[in-house]
Enzyme design. Sequence first.
Site, PDB file in Angstrom:
ATOM      1  N   CYS A  17     -82.684 -71.235 -40.772  1.00  0.00           N
ATOM      2  CA  CYS A  17     -82.566 -72.431 -41.319  1.00  0.00           C
ATOM      3  C   CYS A  17     -82.554 -72.361 -42.942  1.00  0.00           C
ATOM      4  CB  CYS A  17     -83.907 -73.279 -41.147  1.00  0.00           C
ATOM      5  SG  CYS A  17     -84.164 -73.542 -39.244  1.00  0.00           S
ATOM      6  N   CYS A  19     -65.056 -69.951 -80.626  1.00  0.00           N
ATOM      7  CA  CYS A  19     -65.828 -71.426 -80.640  1.00  0.00           C
ATOM      8  C   CYS A  19     -66.049 -71.471 -79.290  1.00  0.00           C
ATOM      9  CB  CYS A  19     -64.857 -72.559 -81.201  1.00  0.00           C
ATOM     10  SG  CYS A  19     -63.529 -73.051 -80.022  1.00  0.00           S
ATOM     11  N   CYS A  44     -46.716 -66.541 -72.167  1.00  0.00           N
ATOM     12  CA  CYS A  44     -47.055 -65.872 -73.164  1.00  0.00           C
ATOM     13  C   CYS A  44     -48.596 -65.779 -73.400  1.00  0.00           C
ATOM     14  CB  CYS A  44     -46.727 -66.638 -74.441  1.00  0.00           C
ATOM     15  SG  CYS A  44     -47.119 -65.792 -76.033  1.00  0.00           S
TER      16      CYS A  44
END
Length: 502
Positions: free
Chosen positions: A263, A293, A303
């Site tokens: 369970c 950041c 790219c």
Amino acid sequence: MDSDEDTFDNDNVDSGNVSSGDDDFAMEVDISSSRERQTEPEEYHYEVLTTDQIVQDMVDSISDVNGVVNLPRTITRILLNHFKWDKEKLMEKYFDGNEDKFFQDAHVVNPFNKPNTISVPKVTKSTTDEICEICFSRNPSGMMTGLECGHRFCKQCWGEYLTTKIMEEGVGQSISCAAHGCDILVDDVTVTKLVPDAKVRVKYQHLITNSFVECNRLLRWCPSADCTYAIKVSYVDARPVVCKCGHTFCFDCGENWHDPVQCRLLKKWLKKCDDDSETSNWIAANTKECPKCNVTIEKDGGCNHMVCKNQNCKHDFCWVCLGSWEPHGSSWYNCNRYDEDEARAARDAQEKLRSSLSRYLHYYNRYMNHMQSLKFENKLYASVKHKMEEMQQHNMSWIEVQFLKKAVDILCQCRQTLMCTYVFAYYLKKNNQSMIFEDNQKDLETATEKLSEYLERDITSENLADIKQKVQDKYRYCEKRRKVLLDHVHEGYEKDWWDYTE
């Protein structure tokens, strides 16, 4: 307001649902198959109760306690509900000696030590009139009433208050006194006398009955849609129970019967599937953070030169190594070197997240595949019924064609078991026994798919004998392999073979 009157009308009380009936072909098969599972590995005693029987069980529980504690029946019901209908615990606390605390904790006025009237009626020019502090109307004393706490209001305000609590808020067991700050609970007799609308009284009885089942650890409503039955057991265990509607579920957790997974793991799995955690995993596996950041960035082009779009950052970095872009294209280019510690750590972390997501999706997709197949297999019952009728037209008796019914029944059992094995396997750590488990799982899965294929074939007079023999052989093999798999897992539980990644 005290009374020993029994306010429950067995003829009018039900759970508010509509019974689904049990003449459906698919349900009929499911009942018989589930009853076989009920005896594995030992018989688990339980009984299926109608709503009237539930109410009678509640009345009997109240009578049992009253035979010992000698309290008004309505107070006894409130006390039993407070103790989750555990009669032994109630009587143990009752005879502990702290009588006032016993009743106070249950939000009941001590019937052996009733307080003086708390709110002094506002007497007007007529000494028989009182002012209701809800509607501020002047009423004769006979039109005012209250609980044992002493707070009195007019009967109309009481009726509107109780009706709002019952119909709009769905409160039954825990309706408190209408006075602000008073937590004394309203008893059944008060509700019955002060609520004029029969529909509201019936809804109140529904709420009381539902609360009785939900609070009682030995009772559980059948979770099947539109079912009005409840299951009563002598002790709580993670075992399969079969409702009269045909639904088989685990009494301990209320989910569809989920052998071989436990369970707690099933609960964890279902939460994982429903949660937003996997969305977070996808974001982690398919995006990266700006190394300066920490803004989350998704690559949408070929790219590898990334420019952070955070206006306060604008950092240039390499998508592959997460290093500064400045050395790329110069003699200091080092992106190809795997031994760069910082880049290696970033790539390893990304790969780990992707691997974790891939592993989850492996088990999730197979779990869902068996769930979807199980839904389709249930539709087979209608198809099989037609095939059985067709076979009888080819000079086969009704008894001879029952093998198809048995085959679909076993097919559904195997699908249900296989579905749960992927939950078990997801949390299972690798060891020698887990390899045996996976081999058993593979054997059962292969045989189940073959049986499903046989059952979907068109039956003609030419292939009738061949189809019958193949179906019988295959469902017997599936039944055997399912038992082998479950027995192995249960043996592992007993001998502590299984370790989990939780």
